[in-house]
Design an enzyme around this catalytic site. Structure first.
Site, PDB file in Angstrom:
ATOM      1  N   ARG A  40     -46.452 -33.420  25.810  1.00 61.22           N
ATOM      2  CA  ARG A  40     -46.267 -32.987  27.207  1.00 61.22           C
ATOM      3  C   ARG A  40     -47.413 -32.060  27.667  1.00 61.22           C
ATOM      4  NH1 ARG A  40     -40.768 -33.579  28.492  1.00 61.22           N
ATOM      5  NH2 ARG A  40     -41.397 -33.775  30.661  1.00 61.22           N
TER       6      ARG A  40
ATOM      7  N   ARG B 235     -39.980 -27.150  30.899  1.00 62.76           N
ATOM      8  CA  ARG B 235     -41.402 -27.343  31.218  1.00 62.76           C
ATOM      9  C   ARG B 235     -41.626 -27.494  32.703  1.00 62.76           C
ATOM     10  NH1 ARG B 235     -44.842 -30.229  29.789  1.00 62.76           N
ATOM     11  NH2 ARG B 235     -45.455 -31.570  31.450  1.00 62.76           N
TER      12      ARG B 235
ATOM     13  N   ARG C 131     -28.390 -30.031  30.975  1.00 64.64           N
ATOM     14  CA  ARG C 131     -29.635 -29.724  31.718  1.00 64.64           C
ATOM     15  C   ARG C 131     -29.769 -30.623  32.936  1.00 64.64           C
ATOM     16  NH1 ARG C 131     -35.024 -29.209  28.429  1.00 64.64           N
ATOM     17  NH2 ARG C 131     -35.626 -29.015  30.608  1.00 64.64           N
TER      18      ARG C 131
ATOM     19  N   CYS D 259     -42.231 -30.832  23.569  1.00 68.49           N
ATOM     20  CA  CYS D 259     -40.762 -30.822  23.528  1.00 68.49           C
ATOM     21  C   CYS D 259     -40.373 -32.012  22.657  1.00 68.49           C
ATOM     22  CB  CYS D 259     -40.178 -30.951  24.931  1.00 68.49           C
ATOM     23  SG  CYS D 259     -40.354 -32.585  25.597  1.00 68.49           S
TER      24      CYS D 259
ATOM     25  N   ASP E 108     -36.693 -42.581  31.832  1.00 69.00           N
ATOM     26  CA  ASP E 108     -35.459 -41.785  31.748  1.00 69.00           C
ATOM     27  C   ASP E 108     -34.215 -42.643  31.641  1.00 69.00           C
ATOM     28  OD1 ASP E 108     -36.590 -39.141  34.010  1.00 69.00           O
ATOM     29  OD2 ASP E 108     -37.094 -39.664  31.951  1.00 69.00           O
TER      30      ASP E 108
ATOM     31  N   ILE F  60     -44.391 -44.421  28.181  1.00 72.38           N
ATOM     32  CA  ILE F  60     -44.690 -43.148  28.848  1.00 72.38           C
ATOM     33  C   ILE F  60     -44.792 -41.990  27.865  1.00 72.38           C
ATOM     34  CG2 ILE F  60     -43.979 -41.507  30.644  1.00 72.38           C
ATOM     35  CD1 ILE F  60     -44.578 -44.263  31.810  1.00 72.38           C
TER      36      ILE F  60
ATOM     37  N   LYS G 185     -31.965 -33.752  40.015  1.00 74.53           N
ATOM     38  CA  LYS G 185     -32.553 -32.568  39.381  1.00 74.53           C
ATOM     39  C   LYS G 185     -34.082 -32.585  39.578  1.00 74.53           C
ATOM     40  CE  LYS G 185     -33.519 -33.005  34.816  1.00 74.53           C
ATOM     41  NZ  LYS G 185     -34.884 -32.732  34.376  1.00 74.53           N
ATOM     42  N   ASN G 186     -34.695 -33.772  39.413  1.00 74.44           N
ATOM     43  CA  ASN G 186     -36.162 -33.842  39.422  1.00 74.44           C
ATOM     44  C   ASN G 186     -36.755 -33.829  40.824  1.00 74.44           C
ATOM     45  OD1 ASN G 186     -36.057 -33.781  36.706  1.00 74.44           O
ATOM     46  ND2 ASN G 186     -36.541 -35.941  36.382  1.00 74.44           N
TER      47      ASN G 186
HETATM   48  C1  EPZ Z   1     -41.359 -35.978  34.895  1.00 76.32           C
HETATM   49  O1  EPZ Z   1     -41.894 -35.294  33.788  1.00 76.32           O
HETATM   50  C2  EPZ Z   1     -39.847 -35.830  34.788  1.00 76.32           C
HETATM   51  N1  EPZ Z   1     -39.496 -34.414  34.846  1.00 76.32           N
HETATM   52  C3  EPZ Z   1     -39.369 -36.442  33.470  1.00 76.32           C
HETATM   53  O2  EPZ Z   1     -37.955 -36.353  33.449  1.00 76.32           O
HETATM   54  C4  EPZ Z   1     -39.772 -37.903  33.445  1.00 76.32           C
HETATM   55  O3  EPZ Z   1     -39.385 -38.467  32.198  1.00 76.32           O
HETATM   56  C5  EPZ Z   1     -41.292 -38.027  33.620  1.00 76.32           C
HETATM   57  O4  EPZ Z   1     -41.694 -37.377  34.847  1.00 76.32           O
HETATM   58  C6  EPZ Z   1     -41.761 -39.472  33.681  1.00 76.32           C
HETATM   59  O5  EPZ Z   1     -41.126 -40.126  34.723  1.00 76.32           O
HETATM   60  C7  EPZ Z   1     -39.467 -33.809  36.059  1.00 76.32           C
HETATM   61  O6  EPZ Z   1     -39.741 -34.401  37.086  1.00 76.32           O
HETATM   62  C8  EPZ Z   1     -39.062 -32.361  36.062  1.00 76.32           C
HETATM   63  P1  EPZ Z   1     -45.485 -36.920  33.584  1.00 76.32           P
HETATM   64  P2  EPZ Z   1     -43.474 -34.970  33.737  1.00 76.32           P
HETATM   65  O7  EPZ Z   1     -46.412 -35.799  33.876  1.00 76.32           O
HETATM   66  O8  EPZ Z   1     -43.997 -34.757  35.100  1.00 76.32           O
HETATM   67  C9  EPZ Z   1     -48.721 -37.383  30.173  1.00 76.32           C
HETATM   68  C10 EPZ Z   1     -35.879 -35.921  32.536  1.00 76.32           C
HETATM   69  O9  EPZ Z   1     -35.291 -36.529  31.636  1.00 76.32           O
HETATM   70  N2  EPZ Z   1     -49.380 -36.232  30.801  1.00 76.32           N
HETATM   71  O10 EPZ Z   1     -45.279 -37.974  34.609  1.00 76.32           O
HETATM   72  O11 EPZ Z   1     -43.674 -33.903  32.724  1.00 76.32           O
HETATM   73  C11 EPZ Z   1     -47.372 -37.028  29.569  1.00 76.32           C
HETATM   74  O12 EPZ Z   1     -47.527 -36.508  28.261  1.00 76.32           O
HETATM   75  C12 EPZ Z   1     -37.344 -35.584  32.397  1.00 76.32           C
HETATM   76  O13 EPZ Z   1     -35.362 -35.586  33.629  1.00 76.32           O
HETATM   77  C13 EPZ Z   1     -50.616 -35.807  30.335  1.00 76.32           C
HETATM   78  O14 EPZ Z   1     -51.167 -36.382  29.404  1.00 76.32           O
HETATM   79  O15 EPZ Z   1     -44.070 -36.337  33.191  1.00 76.32           O
HETATM   80  C14 EPZ Z   1     -46.660 -38.361  29.586  1.00 76.32           C
HETATM   81  O16 EPZ Z   1     -47.082 -39.114  28.462  1.00 76.32           O
HETATM   82  C15 EPZ Z   1     -37.841 -35.881  31.014  1.00 76.32           C
HETATM   83  N3  EPZ Z   1     -51.213 -34.735  30.915  1.00 76.32           N
HETATM   84  C16 EPZ Z   1     -47.184 -39.034  30.859  1.00 76.32           C
HETATM   85  O17 EPZ Z   1     -48.409 -38.354  31.171  1.00 76.32           O
HETATM   86  C17 EPZ Z   1     -50.631 -34.066  31.974  1.00 76.32           C
HETATM   87  O18 EPZ Z   1     -51.239 -33.093  32.489  1.00 76.32           O
HETATM   88  C18 EPZ Z   1     -46.256 -38.919  32.059  1.00 76.32           C
HETATM   89  O19 EPZ Z   1     -45.916 -37.563  32.180  1.00 76.32           O
HETATM   90  C19 EPZ Z   1     -49.372 -34.507  32.440  1.00 76.32           C
HETATM   91  C20 EPZ Z   1     -48.771 -35.591  31.849  1.00 76.32           C
END
Ligand code: EPZ
Length: 438
Positions: free
Chosen positions: A122, A93, A401, A117, A309, A331, A22-23
């Site tokens: 996020r 998102r 999802r 969420c 995840d 994370i 999915k990702n």
């Molecule tokens: C991706 O989310 C995945 N989703 C998530 O999978 C996964 O858990 C996550 O990466 C971590 O591996 C998709 O790829 C669609 P991040 P993403 O930006 O990109 C902070 C699932 O279960 N952050 O790597 O949203 C954030 O809050 C989902 O399939 C900021 O502070 O995650 C988090 O603490 C859930 N500012 C950390 O960084 C930003 O602008 C990592 O988030 C962006 C992120």
């Protein structure tokens, strides 16, 4: 809302096939916005988030054809609306992945702020700051991100991410493909899904180097063209099924997977007593060792570390392990919601800030539990597979999802699980905690 009914105790035995990731599918669908020609994606997972992304693309004017269930042909030739509305973004998102491509191709975009969420705030500040470094003018207006590009378009730059962000890296990489000059992304996320997206972008005529490492270089080009691409297997679905085979003391052959994408998960699960044989580059064979499972500490990390995840699924596994496991979630700030539901099934789990302390083994008792997010739902399914009596999991739309027909796949390999569609569900058979109370 759909529910699952699981009667625990059956070992998972047989063969299961893994669906597309999915990702990876989500950013690859967004990448279609970068060109007016058709992008064909194969091995697409049949999950809710893909349907949501399809709606977003059609809402902006793209056409999405599915000549067969797992093939999407996307053409963004007729895009008129450069916007992703709140009602779509709030349900997924990952809609924010439309931002970079819309900006790069059309010079403007309006995307609703995703908001938080279940698992955390996020924010997307890193996405916005990096796009601004390419020359975009970005501001917030009535809950939306509005971005515009000056007349001479996006200009390549050196970008340093303060924090590793998967979709932040993807948004920037896509925008940089059409920027003038070279962009270097430092502290890039290294997930396999990023390398998969880069492979699609290069098939479209982009010049991306280093995807999958912490430094990605993108040489901008004037335009991108059509391409055909097959999505990589879902490493988190694979890890979830490894846990299912192990926790039920079964024997499972997992096909159409990519073991190299989950080596941290495989080595951790071997450490706690799961026997995992890498039969070939797309097949794993899983069973639990006679000695059973033993406790182990865990800290989630960005790739190639142990993925967040898989944290919830690992927690359920540790409720069956001998000893104390300390699980640290580094994370997301609120990713232990499955713990309270597992406690209701009899697990001994103490939460303190970013740590969960799990003492095992414990006999779990079936109960009525509630899914809260995608991976928490998977951990409750794993618990239901081994719990005494019947477990009912409400709000399984969360699991839909990101897992393609998980109940059908589990049923195929011996699980006693059904999806219940009616709105009102008969009371649970008095075997679980209710029986104790009665
Ligand atoms: C991706 O989310 C995945 N989703 C998530 O999978 C996964 O858990 C996550 O990466 C971590 O591996 C998709 O790829 C669609 P991040 P993403 O930006 O990109 C902070 C699932 O279960 N952050 O790597 O949203 C954030 O809050 C989902 O399939 C900021 O502070 O995650 C988090 O603490 C859930 N500012 C950390 O960084 C930003 O602008 C990592 O988030 C962006 C992120």
């Amino acid at each position: 809302m759909d529910k699952f009914r699981i009667r625990g105790g059956n070992p998972i035995k047989g063969r299961v096939s893994i669906s597309g990731a999915k990702n990876s599918a989500l950013p690859c669908m967004a990448a279609a916005i970068l060109t007016s020609e058709t992008i064909t994606l194969h091995n697409m997972p049949y999950v809710r988030d893909i349907i949501t992304m399809r709606r977003l693309l059609e809402d902006i004017g793209a056409t999405v054809l599915t000549p067969e269930l797992r093939t999407h042909k996307i053409s963004a030739a007729q895009v008129e609306l450069m916007a992703a509305p709140y009602e779509l973004v709030k349900t997924m998102r990952a809609s924010v992945l439309a931002l970079g491509p819309l900006l790069a191709r059309f010079g403007k975009a309006r995307v609703s702020l995703p908001g938080g969420c279940a698992i955390g705030a996020r924010p997307i500040d890193l996405h916005l700051a990096s796009l601004a470094k390419l020359g975009a003018e970005v501001f917030l207006e009535a809950g939306d991100v509005v971005a515009r590009v000056p007349r001479d378009g996006l200009i390549g730059a050196e970008i340093h991410f303060d924090k590793v962000s998967v979709t932040g890296t993807e948004n920037l990489m896509m925008a940089a493909t059409l920027a003038r000059g070279k962009t270097t992304i430092h502290n890039a996320a290294r997930e396999p899904e990023i390398a998969d997206l880069a492979e699609l972008l290069n098939k479209m005529g982009a010049r991306v180097r280093g995807a999958g490492t912490a430094t990605i270089q993108v040489e901008g080009v004037a335009a991108l063209g059509s391409a055909e691409h097959s999505i990589i297997p879902d490493r988190i679905e694979t890890g979830t099924f490894i846990a299912a085979g192990a926790i039920t003391n079964g024997e499972l052959e997992i096909k159409d997977c990519r073991p190299e994408h989950l080596s941290a998960v495989i080595s951790k699960l071997r450490e706690v007593g799961v026997e995992i044989e890498e039969v070939n580059q797309s097949t794993l064979y899983v069973r639990c060792s006679e000695r059973g499972l033993k406790a182990s500490d865990l800290g989630t990390e960005p790739y190639p570390g142990f993925p967040t995840d898989m944290q919830a699924q690992f927690m359920t596994l540790m409720t069956q392990a001998q000893g104390r496991s300390i699980i640290t979630e580094t994370i997301f700030e609120n990713r232990f919601m499955h713990a309270s539901e597992l406690q209701r099934m009899g697990a001994r789990i103490q939460i303190s800030r970013d740590q969960a302390i799990v003492d095992g083994p414990d006999k779990l008792i079936g109960a009525r539990v509630q899914a809260s997010d995608l991976r928490a739902s998977a951990s409750l399914v794993l618990a239901g597979l081994i719990a005494k009596g019947e477990t009912q999991i409400d709000r399984v739309y969360h699991i839909d999802r990101g897992y393609e027909k998980i109940e059908a796949k589990l049923k195929e390999v011996g699980a006693d699980i059904d999806r219940v569609r009616e709105s009102v569900t008969a009371p649970l058979a008095p075997v679980g905690l209710d029986a104790v109370v009665a």
